[in-house]
Structure formats: C-alpha cells, structure tokens
Design a protein around this motif. Sequence first.
Motif, PDB file in Angstrom:
ATOM      1  N   TYR A  90       4.757   2.708  -6.101  1.00  0.00           N
ATOM      2  CA  TYR A  90       5.100   3.764  -5.146  1.00  0.00           C
ATOM      3  C   TYR A  90       5.562   3.145  -3.834  1.00  0.00           C
ATOM      4  O   TYR A  90       6.540   3.580  -3.235  1.00  0.00           O
ATOM      5  N   ASN A  91       4.863   2.110  -3.411  1.00  0.00           N
ATOM      6  CA  ASN A  91       5.256   1.420  -2.188  1.00  0.00           C
ATOM      7  C   ASN A  91       6.697   0.921  -2.300  1.00  0.00           C
ATOM      8  O   ASN A  91       7.478   0.987  -1.356  1.00  0.00           O
ATOM      9  N   ARG A 148       1.605  11.341  -6.298  1.00  0.00           N
ATOM     10  CA  ARG A 148       1.758  10.701  -7.599  1.00  0.00           C
ATOM     11  C   ARG A 148       2.520  11.681  -8.496  1.00  0.00           C
ATOM     12  O   ARG A 148       2.338  12.886  -8.413  1.00  0.00           O
ATOM     13  N   GLY A 185      -1.972  12.205  -1.077  1.00  0.00           N
ATOM     14  CA  GLY A 185      -2.735  13.352  -0.627  1.00  0.00           C
ATOM     15  C   GLY A 185      -2.145  13.974   0.622  1.00  0.00           C
ATOM     16  O   GLY A 185      -1.345  13.359   1.331  1.00  0.00           O
ATOM     17  N   LEU A 216       9.118   2.239  -3.645  1.00  0.00           N
ATOM     18  CA  LEU A 216      10.161   3.265  -3.553  1.00  0.00           C
ATOM     19  C   LEU A 216      10.828   3.254  -2.181  1.00  0.00           C
ATOM     20  O   LEU A 216      11.966   3.693  -2.025  1.00  0.00           O
ATOM     21  N   THR A 258       4.256   6.954   6.288  1.00  0.00           N
ATOM     22  CA  THR A 258       3.103   7.196   7.139  1.00  0.00           C
ATOM     23  C   THR A 258       3.209   6.298   8.366  1.00  0.00           C
ATOM     24  O   THR A 258       3.433   5.094   8.223  1.00  0.00           O
ATOM     25  N   LEU A 268       4.149   1.398   6.827  1.00  0.00           N
ATOM     26  CA  LEU A 268       4.628   2.431   5.912  1.00  0.00           C
ATOM     27  C   LEU A 268       5.436   3.503   6.638  1.00  0.00           C
ATOM     28  O   LEU A 268       5.625   4.593   6.135  1.00  0.00           O
ATOM     29  N   GLU A 280       3.161  18.291   4.867  1.00  0.00           N
ATOM     30  CA  GLU A 280       3.731  17.349   3.913  1.00  0.00           C
ATOM     31  C   GLU A 280       3.137  17.588   2.531  1.00  0.00           C
ATOM     32  O   GLU A 280       2.033  18.092   2.385  1.00  0.00           O
ATOM     33  N   MET A 281       3.866  17.222   1.528  1.00  0.00           N
ATOM     34  CA  MET A 281       3.488  17.436   0.126  1.00  0.00           C
ATOM     35  C   MET A 281       3.125  18.906  -0.104  1.00  0.00           C
ATOM     36  O   MET A 281       2.109  19.233  -0.727  1.00  0.00           O
ATOM     37  N   LEU A 287      -1.904  13.860  -4.347  1.00  0.00           N
ATOM     38  CA  LEU A 287      -0.556  14.397  -4.194  1.00  0.00           C
ATOM     39  C   LEU A 287       0.376  13.284  -3.758  1.00  0.00           C
ATOM     40  O   LEU A 287       0.073  12.508  -2.852  1.00  0.00           O
ATOM     41  N   ASP A 343       6.822   9.356  10.403  1.00  0.00           N
ATOM     42  CA  ASP A 343       5.836   9.790   9.418  1.00  0.00           C
ATOM     43  C   ASP A 343       6.448  10.633   8.311  1.00  0.00           C
ATOM     44  O   ASP A 343       5.843  10.868   7.274  1.00  0.00           O
ATOM     45  N   ASN A 401       0.818  -1.213   0.000  1.00  0.00           N
ATOM     46  CA  ASN A 401       0.000   0.000   0.000  1.00  0.00           C
ATOM     47  C   ASN A 401       0.851   1.262   0.000  1.00  0.00           C
ATOM     48  O   ASN A 401       2.062   1.224   0.146  1.00  0.00           O
ATOM     49  N   TYR A 402       0.162   2.383  -0.110  1.00  0.00           N
ATOM     50  CA  TYR A 402       0.859   3.661  -0.122  1.00  0.00           C
ATOM     51  C   TYR A 402      -0.128   4.734   0.274  1.00  0.00           C
ATOM     52  O   TYR A 402      -1.342   4.519   0.243  1.00  0.00           O
ATOM     53  N   ALA A 449       8.315  12.923  -3.674  1.00  0.00           N
ATOM     54  CA  ALA A 449       8.903  12.478  -2.407  1.00  0.00           C
ATOM     55  C   ALA A 449       8.556  11.018  -2.196  1.00  0.00           C
ATOM     56  O   ALA A 449       7.559  10.525  -2.726  1.00  0.00           O
ATOM     57  N   VAL A 450       9.385  10.339  -1.428  1.00  0.00           N
ATOM     58  CA  VAL A 450       8.983   9.016  -0.953  1.00  0.00           C
ATOM     59  C   VAL A 450       8.194   9.256   0.317  1.00  0.00           C
ATOM     60  O   VAL A 450       8.687   9.876   1.249  1.00  0.00           O
ATOM     61  N   ARG A 451       6.971   8.782   0.295  1.00  0.00           N
ATOM     62  CA  ARG A 451       6.090   9.095   1.414  1.00  0.00           C
ATOM     63  C   ARG A 451       6.138   8.025   2.493  1.00  0.00           C
ATOM     64  O   ARG A 451       6.199   6.836   2.218  1.00  0.00           O
TER      65      ARG A 451
END
Lengths: 1040, 487
Positions: B52-53, B207, A672, B55, B271, B277, B259-260, B205, B355, A668-669, B267-269
Amino acid sequence: MKNYKLLLIAVLCLCTTVFAQAQSQITGRVVDQNQQPMIGVTLKVEGSSIGAITNFDGYFNLEVPNLKAHILVSYLGYQTKNVALNGKKNLVIQLKEDAQALQEVVVVGYGVQKKSHLTGAISKFQDATAEDRPIARVDEALQGRIAGVSITKTSSEAGSDPQIRVRGMGSLSASNTPLVVVDGYPIADGLSFVDMNDVESIEVLKDAASAAIYGSRGANGVILVTTKKGKASKPKYSVKLYTGFKSAYELHDMASAQEYVSMLQDEESKGGTGPGTTELSWLAIDNYTDWQKVAIKDVSRIDKAQFSVSGGQDKTQYYLSGSYTNDEGIMVNSNYTKYNMRAKLKTELSKNVTVGININPSYSKKETPASNYTDFVRTYSWLPVKHTEATSAITGEPVGSWAHGRHFKNQDYTDADGNVFTASPWGTSNNNPMCVMENESRYTTDYRLSTDMYIKVDITPNLYFKSSNGFYLKYRVYDVYHNMNAKGDGDANYSLYQNQLMVDLLSENTLNYSLGLGDHHFDMMAGWTINSDSYKYAGINGVGFPTDMVHTINAATSISKEESDGDLATYTTREKEMLLSALGRINYSYKDKYLLSASFRADGSSKFGPENRWGYFPSVSLGWRMEQEKFMKAVPEISRLKLRASWGLSGNNSIPNYAAYDKINSANYTFGTTSTLVSGLANTSSTLGNQTISWEQTSEFNYGFDLSLFDNRIDVSANYYYSKTNSLLFEQPAMAITGYTNFWNNIGKVRNKGIEFEVQTYNIRNKNFEWSTSFNISANKNRLIELGDNQSRILNYGERSEVYIAEINKPSIQYYGYKTDGIWQSAQEIADSGLTFMVGKSPEQGTLKVVDTDGNKIIDANDRQALGDPFPDFTWGMVNSFKIKNFDFSFALQGEQGAKVLNGDGYYSEVKKMDKSFTNDRYISPEYPGDGQTPTFANGSGIGWELTDYLIEDASYVALRNVLIGYKLPKSQVKKMGLSKVRVFASAENLLYLWNSDYKGINPEARSTSSQYSSPLIEGYQRGAFPLQRTISVGLEIGF
Amino acid sequence: MNMKKYYILTIFGIMSLLMTGCSLELQPISEIGEGSYYKNASEINAAVVACYNGLQAPMSEEWVLTELRSDNTRPYNTVSTSTSNLLLFEFDQSKISATNSHVYDYWVAVYNEIARCNTVLKHIDVMDEGDTRNHYEGEARLLRAYEYFNLVRLFGPVFLVTERISAEQAKSTQRTTVAEVYTWLEGEFAAAADLLPDSREEDELGRVTSWVAKTMLADLYMNEGKYDETTLNLLKDVYTNSGFELEDNYADVFSIDNEMNKEILFAVRYTSGGIGLGSAFGNLFAPQQSGAAVVNGDGKGYNYPTSSITGLFSSSDTRKDVCLKQTYTKEDGTIVDMRYITKFTSPVTIKNDGDKDWPILRFSDVILLYAAVQNEVNGPEAARGLYNEVHMRAGLKEVAASAFANKYDMRVAIAKERRLEFAFENKRWYDLLRNNTAVMTINNHYVEEQYYEEVSGIDGLNQNTLLLPIPQKEIDVNTNITQNVGY
C-alpha cells in the motif's frame, strides 16, 4: 702566518705523543654543522669495547688506552666519523648530516627501508617550504609534486576535500581514493587534519607490489604520512605565523542589463531579434549590481599560527605541537577553522622494551555557503540585493527589504520616451541568492581524536615484536538552520541536526627479524591486524519554528521523520564493519646488489558475501643495484643505478556496508477513518542485494630505474606500469523491471598504463648560492576492457541529462552526445539539408548544427557519439629552489594537459545570454553570422548545448602554483636575541594561471555536480565553480 | 630482569587472541536482511502494508502521464527554460522523449511496487491456509494487477514480471503483448475478487475489497470492448451489493474530515505530520509565487486547468468549486487571477506534507461505468437513471429522456459527465483510451485551446504517441528491447 700556524700544530702533536703512553682521559664535545651540541652521540674506541655517549650539552668523557687511538663517532642520520686522536686530549668533533641518498630511509608499509634498497615504485615528498604556503591542507601541498599522483582542487570552498588519484582511475563504482596512513594508522580523512608543520615526510606507494601489503585497501595507492618526532636534545622551540590575503583570480565577464539590451538593439539593426518588453523593462530599472562581487567577500584571509617543542634525553623523547588555522574562502559564508594538536612521546623502559604514545586531537569547523556561485552569476545586474528607492517605486516593496525577481513581475515600467508599459523582467520565483545565503546557515563541525600506543620488545638483537593498538574517534555534527521565507515566499523554516560517530579500533602486531649470513641478508616481517569500524548516525529535523530567533530544535513545534523526498530526517542508524588480516614480507639482498622482496597479505572483510570474504594479495619485486658491480666503476659519472621490476595484487573493498543483502526498511501506511499508522516493511532502496559480492583486484606490473649522475648531482627516477583491475566492484544498472535500478556486482575490467618520470638536480651548490630543480611528469592511459554480460557500453545521465558513456576499449568515462559542426547559417541551409529532426528539436538558424553521424538524414539519439574524456593526457610539476646567502627563493609550476570538462554553466539561459564569453561574435542573421561558430540564444530550439560537444571544453592549464621568498636573519644577530633562528617569508599562490582559450569558465580545475547525480562514472561536469583564488601571504618563523 | 619482556609479550599475545574472536559475519543493524525476514503472518502483513505504501510513488507521477496529456490540464507558461517545465511541456504537447525522467520515474516506481507485491506472493506460503492468507494474497495480486492495468494502457506491451527476479533474469525477459497482458489481468482480477473479503472493519478502511477487483475487471472488459452481459452483471453486483453509495454533496467526498467515506472504494492514502506519508499535490498544483496564500510553502503551478474544462462546468455545477479555483487572495488583500486545482489540497504545516487522499475508485465511477454498459447493452433509457444519479448529485437538473435520442447521445453525455465528475483525478486519459476518442479529442483541443496559439512545433497526437516510450535507461541496460513505434 700560515707557516706559523702549521708549526704550532706540529709542536702540539709532538707534545701529545710524548704523553700518550698510559691510559688517558680525553674530553670533548660533538656538534653538528650549525655548531649545535649533539646529544646521545655514540663514541667508540676503534678495536675495543670502550665507549661513551655525549651528554645534554654534547660533552663527553672517554677513557682511551693511548692517545694514538682512533675514535668512531656515530649518530643516526649522520656520517660516521673516524677521528685520530693524534695525542689530543680535548677535541671538538663536528658531524655532518648524511646527505647521501644512499642512507636515505623511506617509509614503506609496516616498516622502513633504505631508499637504495627499494624495489617498488615509492615516491617521497619532503619539502620544508610546504609549511610556509598559505594553504590549509596537506593534500594541497602535494599538488604537482609527485609523478603519478594527481590532485585536483575541485572546489575553492574553504576546507573542501580535493580529489586525489594515484595512477588513474581503477574502479568503476567503488572508491578511487587512495588509502591514507598516518604514522602507521589508516585514517580515511587523514590528510584533512594532519598539520603540514608536523609532517616529516609523505611517501606514496604507487605500484601494487608496494601497496599489496595493505591488501584489500591498496588498489588505489597508499599515502603514508610520517610526522615529526623528538630527538634527544635540549628543548627546541619553533613558532611559525603567517597571514595571507585572498582574491579572486578571474570572474565571469557578464554583461550588465544595459550592455545586453544595447547588444540586442544592435543585433536588431542587423536582422537579429531585438529586445522584447522584458529586456526593455530592464532599462527602466535604475540599478546596477555586480552580483559576482556580492558573492565574494571584500577581504578574505588565511591565518595560521603554529607552535612546537621537541627534545628529550637519551631514553625519552617528545614532540608536542599545536596549530590554529583560519581559512576564509573567498565566497561569502565559506569559512574553515581548525585547531590541531599532536603529542608524541617515546621512552625506553629497559634496554629491550620501548613504549610510545601518539595523540592527535583536532577540531575543525566549516561553514558552507547556502547558495551556489552560479546563482550569483545568473542574477541580472538590474536587480539590487535589497530594494532601493528606485526599485521600491516600481515594486512597492519597502526600501531595504530583500529584492527578488518576482517583485518586478507584471509591474509598470516607463521607457526613455515616457511611455508606460507592463512587463515581467524575470520569470524566476526564487529569492535572490544573497537572501538565500543570509537566511540559511550550514556548519560542519568535526571533533577528532586519533591515538595509538605501541610497545616494541627486542627479543633477541635480531628479533623484535611490535604491537600497536589504538583508536580513531570522529564525531561530526552537521547543523543547518533555514529561516522562514529563505528561498521563496511561504518557505517554511526548519532546523536540521545530524551527527555521525565513528569509532575505529585497530590492533597491529608484527614480528620483525633480520639476519645476515655472509653476503646474504634477510629482513622478515610477519604479523596480524584487526580492524573494526563502527558508525552511528543520527539526525533530527525540527519544523514549524514560531520565530527564527532560536535555531535549536527545542523551539520547533514538531519533529519531521521524513523529508518530502523520502529521505530520512529524524533517525538513528548504525553500521559496523570488520577487517581481519594476516601479513608477511621478506626482503632479501645478496651482496647488497641483488634485491628481492616478496609480501603476502590475507584479508577477511565483513563487507562481502559469506562465500567470498577472504582475499589474498601477494607481491614480488626485484632490484639490481648496478653501481655496486665492478664494471660500473669504469663509469664514474654514474654514482647510482638501480633497475627495478615488480608485480603485485592489491584490492579494493570501498563499497557501502551490507551490499550483500537485500535490506528491508520501513514502508508504513495508514488505514481506517482515523488514519492509524500501520508499520510495513520492504526493500525501499533502489539497490538489490548480491550474496556473491567480493573483492576487486588490481594486478600491476611496474618496471623502473633510479639513476644518479655526477656524484648524485642529478637524480632520475622513471617508472612504467601496467595494471589491470579485474572483477570490478560495479554498481551495475539493473533493469527497473526487477523493481530496483542497480545492484553491486564484480564485473568488468579496467586497464591503466602509464609512465612516470621524476628528476631532481642540484644545479649549483656553493656556500653562498644553491640552486636545485625538481621536475616530474606523468601520463596515464585508462581503458575499460570489459563490462561483463557481453555489454559493450553503459550510459550514465548527469544532472542536466547530459550523458557519460562507459564503453569498452575506450577510456572508462567519455562524454557522449551530439557532435556539432558550427551553426546553421540560415533557414535555407536547414531546409536544404533535407534532415528530419527529432520531435520538438527542430533547429532555427543560428543554432548549433548537429551532425547526422549515421547519415540517415534523421537527427536522433542514434547520432550521439563519444565526445572526449575528462582524463588529462599528462600532468606535470616543476619546482626551482634557490638559496642565496640568507635568502631562500622557490617557485613551483604545475599543469595538466588534455583533460576535457563539460561547462555546465552554459546550460543556464542567463549565462547563455549575459556571459560575454558565450555571446562575443555570436550569430545574428545570415548577413551577420558573427564568427560563424558561435550560436545565438534561441531558447528551446534545437538540441540543448549541454547535450552536444559545444560545451565540452579543453581544461588544460599551467599554474604558477607558488612563489616563496624567505630571509633568515644572520646567525650573529639572532644569537644576540637569544634565539636560534629567525626567518621572514612571503608566499604567493596562483600568481599566474593560464588556460586554453577554448575554456569559457573561470576555474579549469573545478568539478561540481549535484550530489544526487554524483557517481564515479560521472566526471568532468563543471557548474558553479568558485573563482580560482590567489593568495598572497607574509609570515615569520622563530626557533629557540 | 629480562623476564619482564616475556611477561609483556605474553600479555599482548593473550590480548590479541581475545580480539581474534571477532566475527566477520555482520548483518545489517538498522535494516533487516531480507533472507531472515517474512517468516510469519505478521511479517507478511508488514510486506502487504508496504505494498500500500508503494502506491504513493507511482501516484506522484501519474498526473503527468495522464492528466497533462489530456485536455484537462496544461502548463501555465508557454515558454520556460527551466528543466522541470521543459519536461512537462513534452507531455502536454504529445512529444515525449524516451529520456524524459517522468517516464522513467513512473516506470521505476511501478515496478518497485510490483516487486513489493511479488515479495508478498513469494513468501505467502509461510502462512496457514485460511481467510487471512487469502486476503493478503488477494491484496498483493489486486494491487499488482491494478499497476499492470495502468502500465499496459500507458506503454502497450510491457514486461509481465510476476515473481521476484534477479538482474540476470530481467535481461532475458521479453515484452508481453497487450492481448496476453489483458488475458492475464482478467485472471488476476477474477482471482482477487474471490480471495478478498467483501467488507473491511472501520480500522482497516483503505485495504481493498472484492468490489474493487470486480469493478476493475469490468473496466478491463470495457477496455477490451466487451460491453456484454458479463460486464453488466459484474457492475450490477457492485452497484447493488457492495454497500457503497454516493455522498449527498460532492464537496463531502473530498472533505478532509470525511476521508474513506461511503463513496470511496479505493484510494491512495496520504497522511500529514512529518511521517513521510504526506502528499505533495497541494504544493505542486498551487500557483507559483502564491506564498502561503493557497498552501504553506508556495506552489509550483503545475497541472494548470485548461480553459476547456473550466468552461465545461455549468454555473450551477457544485463540483467546479471543489475541483478548482480561479483566484487567490494575497496576505495584503490583493486578489490574483490564477486558476489552480484544489481537489487534493489541504492545509499543511510543512511543504509537501498534505493529508488528502487521492481516490482511485469512487462509487460514482461504478455508477457511470454501469451506465455506460447499460447504454450499450440495453439502450440509453436503461442508463439514464444511473447517469442522473451522478448528474443530479452535482446540483444539476435531471436530464430528460428526450435528450438521449440514441446510444451515441448517451455515450457523449456519459463521457462529459465523467470528465467533470472525475476532473483531475487522472481518469480522463484512460476514458479517452477506453472510448477510442483520444486522438481526435486531443488534436481538436490543440486547435481550440487558445493557449496553443503561442506554442510552436505541435505535431499533434497520433496512434504511435498514444503510447509512452519505453524509458531510454531501460533500453540502455538491455539493448535487445524494442522501443515503441515512433520513438
């Protein structure tokens, strides 16, 4: 007097003949050797159909045509007796147990067979003394008892599984563990919860011909456990109790802080490096703690109580038993408790129909220590477990609080001259191992229920159908609670609750037919089985507990789905597998001399790709009972001689489920500004699926003979085997550029060949003295023949980057690294050698001298070579048993020769510095080179010890595994107490244990590597071995 | 009477027949077999999300392969016996062995990410033509190109895998020359720029957009030495039209509540919240044995800032305090002197579950790249305004034209500005490579940084060790691979 007696008999005989004219009623009683009544014994008047069966107390009534008749008295397992009445109307008949091996029955796959008619390589273990040994598991009792079966107790942790191998290592990635079948029911972990007292016999199917009837799961050998069953008799009660005390056989010889500093000071005077402020600060800490003693309990015990009752009438028999075992490991927080019950019930519903049920519930709880033994070995003696006045003064930490290495960092120390200096005695940031141990609990609880019900229907006298249906449930709970600050400051608390539920359903249905046609005898069996296993796994990880008072997850502030390393922490997952099989066997004998056995099994498994699900496993074996030949009568010394030859194909399917598929998992990712979680899916594993994956097949030839000499006083059995495993199930490394690092494939070949030799002698057999000896020895040679893809080798990296090589035409696993030739005696010698060293790996004097094996004057990865293998050259065992009047005595020796281990403790600098077996006679300076072979401690200089042959050590050993002495109270005394048997016994495990001086550790059998590096191709790494344990126990056995 | 046994037999016969209905066709239950998935747009989207994950895994190793090798960070200790430290010493001292697990772990993670992107591209045709399809394709191609751009700079000639391959196929794959990889990358970045949208909705945001592709293409050109109008126009386009702009305060760029933000192109996000994550950087970079003083769960003390970069910040530079700290306060109030990076630290409840995002492309990067090209094409004065935008945002005074007598002065100024602006963001090593100053800078650093006086056996950085070794494990699997020169 004698004459008088004879006369009396003669007169009596005369009288009886006089009255023996008409039909008469005779009465009598049948007893066994111990004068115990025998129930259900068949009596039959010779040449007629008249018969009777003994009653509950062994009595019978029989109408005989005349008193000259002969009566045949028979009972299974006893010699049939032909009694001439000679006019007697009342008689006591004693039956003798059929001691002759000729009638001995051996359990084989899906049936039993007379030992005399066996054509495969099957070893039987039957040892009453095994029950008296202070060991918690059945598999430990087998150690060293069966040629070709190697059992290694790789951990001394209470309740841990030993490693079991039958005839060497046949697979590279799939499991090498033999199939365990308990009373016909395959149970993967059967040996861990069958109680030794309940065991009637254990048979090991060693050759592929014997194991082929188990088809896809037989390639690693099959261990068949048969439990006791009731016989028609009055209830027989048996109670057995023992208690044992354990101690460590040997500990590491670690230097105290004082000893170490003195050694450095001495070395300084000889041109070596002296103590720095770090070491000098140790002297300023007034404390001595023997950390190994901290790790070991003051007293550890093993206690066991077992009770059983068995008996029954002629139609219904039962066996009920219960046992309790409490095994305390010698290490703190290592405990194992087990409750085990077993009920076997069998009844004849009618003349043709028998039903039975076996029920075996068990419960066990294992506590696992949270710290590794090495962590204790590595802790310096100046560090107390909890702060003392002295250490509190230095560190400012309160007295009685946990003392950790970091508390001493950058503190002021006062030397003997009163000078104050600042030092950091130990760089570690970890908590002391006892603190870790006390602040983390790990429990594994197993709830098991295995049960099956069978029905046997005799369709005709020669044909019967048997259907056995059952299930095995296993529910395992793994509970971990980790306190705040358990491992270090700021360490968060968590609780982990994991469970696994396994439901294994099995239905086995066979038709059995036996047919005798003159000299030809056939036994045939055909059937089908259905086996379905489903697994459910679940885990919950609770984090952020406000207090450590409550350990259950309701008290957690949140639930964590994944651990930081990506492992799932809160989850449920499921798996299912299925095995459908058809099987058949035919045993044929001609004149009871020439034997032929052939079997076939077809298995369909859900584990493999759609094209390759079905596998076919045939076998054929031949035997020749030479003693039945006329010409052998000329050699009366030979009471038995059988030649055997067999070939079979068996399989292996023990790989993870769904290896055929690329499995997609969540990835997952968040997107926003509010970080909304979006679900993604990808193959996040490191494994690529392979649709063509199929069976691994082992083709094995076995040649052997069984020989008995001097009226079966000496029994010899020998086997030679040659097996080749093809299309190995191999989790092959893939180039990471595929995106994945490995994939399952059928590739490569492994060969095992070896010899096995078992001998049993009855040296002396008198009324008051018996002495028997059994001895076995076996040797196995393992070779990797092919790896596929034209590859010649594969390197596997262990937990300390030590390397294991799988190279063709060599043993499947060898250590791989740098060969050393002693040590560099001086800096000059290094300079003179003209060698160039790898970047950052330049040696100093006194460090290991790595050999430039390719002679290019550069020491680099190309100089690595094979450095020996972890497989023993041979293993052996010997048991001597004595019976002297009411005493029994036995001792068992066992050993392994030629296996090499990689002593991983030597990786740690604390061990290199403090363990005297590494520092004795070590190099100091060119003038004081020590023994010239032992390297000095030079941190980070040269190539790490674990990458060289320096830590590869010979782990050969000889163990006095068990000594047992028992005393049976005389019958007369026992009777007075209203009992049938009273026996006291004392037993000792590992009284004496010898190993090669080359080995610097404390337990040559131990093998341990961290689980993320565990792989079938990594073997022999030894780190943090618990000490060997010596157990002395006393026990009591009562029968009534 | 005797019939009973036949009844019983019949019952068992029927039961057994019922059970034989069981099938051997068992598919994974808790996972999905790949063959039956990726059939529609939402399933393709799931595959893109997984890219994305993916990354995160390479990013977790990237600081070791870039920052630690540069003059920005080093290990704290000079001596250690722990394996983890010994492995890190190798990067700091430019003597990396082919068996070093960080090299392999990064390699595996990057190629796994590439395989995820290739999976999207393999199945993308199940979607109808249109924007959504183009966006997904653009995302997969851009993320893949981004990873290859890093790979080629770190390893030199790499294996250019552009579709899903089997283990067999992998063995016959050869390394592709750097020039060919660059050519391929030009095409990929350009294609991604065409396929991707120019903006993202608020909830999307994170992507990537076409602006990311364009900036990376410009960066690639600059690495190839193409300081020309094409590159200039690309960056001018991003600078002028992308809609991104600088935050007023440097601290706001890295605020956990922001953030963003408008400065982040890519960016590599991360959470937190125990969902797998979270970022481990807070714990990895916090001082050892700091307990909960810096971040819950103690620190590892990795990626220790050098004296060189710490001293480079001027006292009025507002960036310094965002990037690193030099003390922490223990529970009992004692103050411990110890440097550590705080740029990626945010409060955590569980260890390694931070985070804070890790920026890959910020608008200040666009500005400074643009400035660098302006300097080369039109001279220092053309670049000065851009340079000052970033410089002054840090609370520093405008630098006058007199300070830049020639292009060289401006180059040096931009390099220094980038080092400070992107301190510890894994940009330094790549900047040194782009400017061809790595060997000189790092070898000077070994002399100037006092720390290295106590470290023996430093042979320095050379043209060979600029490249990482191909992981030994990869060579073990396929012995036909050639290792980079010098390893």
